[in-house]
Design a protein around this motif. Structure first.
Motif, PDB file in Angstrom:
ATOM      1  N   PRO A   1       0.804  -1.233   0.000  1.00 42.93           N
ATOM      2  CA  PRO A   1       0.000   0.000   0.000  1.00 42.93           C
ATOM      3  C   PRO A   1       0.832   1.275   0.000  1.00 42.93           C
ATOM      4  N   TRP A   2       1.937   1.321   0.761  1.00 46.92           N
ATOM      5  CA  TRP A   2       2.740   2.543   0.796  1.00 46.92           C
ATOM      6  C   TRP A   2       3.421   2.793  -0.539  1.00 46.92           C
ATOM      7  N   GLN A   3       3.798   1.712  -1.230  1.00 48.99           N
ATOM      8  CA  GLN A   3       4.406   1.878  -2.546  1.00 48.99           C
ATOM      9  C   GLN A   3       3.385   2.407  -3.558  1.00 48.99           C
ATOM     10  N   ARG A   4       2.173   1.891  -3.490  1.00 51.39           N
ATOM     11  CA  ARG A   4       1.124   2.385  -4.387  1.00 51.39           C
ATOM     12  C   ARG A   4       0.838   3.856  -4.124  1.00 51.39           C
ATOM     13  N   TRP A   5       0.788   4.223  -2.854  1.00 52.45           N
ATOM     14  CA  TRP A   5       0.553   5.626  -2.504  1.00 52.45           C
ATOM     15  C   TRP A   5       1.644   6.508  -3.095  1.00 52.45           C
ATOM     16  N   LEU A   6       2.895   6.063  -2.996  1.00 45.22           N
ATOM     17  CA  LEU A   6       4.015   6.857  -3.488  1.00 45.22           C
ATOM     18  C   LEU A   6       4.005   6.937  -5.015  1.00 45.22           C
ATOM     19  N   VAL A   7       3.657   5.862  -5.690  1.00 46.63           N
ATOM     20  CA  VAL A   7       3.531   5.895  -7.147  1.00 46.63           C
ATOM     21  C   VAL A   7       2.491   6.939  -7.564  1.00 46.63           C
TER      22      VAL A   7
END
Length: 286
Positions: free
Chosen positions: A200-206
């Motif tokens: 989830p944090w990677q998706r948010w950053l993308v």
């Protein structure tokens, strides 16, 4: 360099087919015969120049990729180094040769500049989890770029053919536009596979980085954004066109699935609107 997972075999097979079935277009296969060079240059000269520059700048794009992705999957390197770059460079050479024959100067392509922001991304990408974020940005950018190319080449092909310039339509534009969908398919397959693996944090950053970094293909400064707007106007792409929706369809589906009912990410709509506004303002001031 990281090894491809078994699930990457479909991608490897796809890139193999691209290389085998679509080698770089041979210059001696092109017929540069033009019936009315003055009219062709007046109508589409600036479009040819923009497209030639973007295609030729893949040399810089590869430098950017090697900066941003210190440990990419082997299939990515296979794609951009052995298939994509040779094909795109030849597209640029052919388009540039055509515009020179129409009396224009060679495209002013930037072949070796790598910006500070990309260098920072590359430094952070030595952390594996962050490199996956950068890879996702690479894939969604590639999707938008290649889908833009497919649509623009289709429109250019139709316009050139309507003028009666069949040699240019059939031996320059048509062979180039046949190679672009395979590139788009690579990015789409890669994006779908990686998005499913991101935390989830990677998706948010993308989402965050995509929102603040998006620009139309080849538009790296206000002048180039206005040039892109001129291309849009010549190809009859305006605010009422579905061009933006088409290039962002899979990006919308993956990154913004929660935003139901929104056909295009607002940052895409805003960038295209600004390009048109800059082009119109420049034309009015001329």
């Amino acid at each position: 360099m990281s090894q491809p997972r078994p699930s990457a075999q479909r991608l490897v097979d796809h890139v193999d087919r691209l290389g085998a079935e679509h080698p770089p277009i041979a210059l001696d296969s092109v017929d540069f015969t033009v019936v009315d060079p003055v009219t062709l240059e007046a109508r589409f000269g600036h479009v040819l120049d923009y497209m030639a520059r973007v295609e030729l700048e893949v040399d810089r794009n590869v430098l950017e990729l090697t900066t941003m992705l210190p440990d990419p999957p082997d299939v990515d390197v296979f794609f951009y180094r052995d298939v994509w770059q040779p094909q795109e460079i030849q597209h640029g050479r052919i388009l540039d040769e055509l515009q020179v024959r129409l009396g224009r100067s060679n495209a002013d392509a930037d072949l070796d500049s790598v910006g500070t922001k990309l260098k920072v991304l590359g430094a952070l990408a030595h952390i594996g989890a962050f490199q996956d974020v950068v890879r996702m940005l690479y894939y969604v950018t590639g999707m938008a770029t290649e889908r833009s190319a497919v649509l623009a080449y289709n429109l250019l092909h139709d316009g050139v053919r309507e003028m009666g310039e069949t040699a240019i339509a059939d031996t320059v534009i048509a062979p180039i536009k046949r190679q672009e969908p395979g590139h788009y398919a690579f990015y789409q397959l890669s994006a779908r596979g990686l998005w499913a693996e991101l935390a989830p944090w990677q998706r948010w950053l993308v989402r965050l980085l995509r929102r603040i970094s998006f620009s139309p293909v080849g538009a790296n400064n206000p002048q180039q954004l206005a040039d892109f707007g001129d291309v849009m106007r010549t190809l009859h792409i305006d605010e009422d066109s579905d061009f933006a929706a088409q290039i962002a369809r899979v990006e919308m589906e993956l990154l913004w699935a929660r935003d139901k009912g929104l056909p295009v990410p607002p940052y895409v709509t805003a960038a295209f609107r600004e390009a048109l506004e800059l082009a119109r303002a420049r034309a009015a001031a001329a």
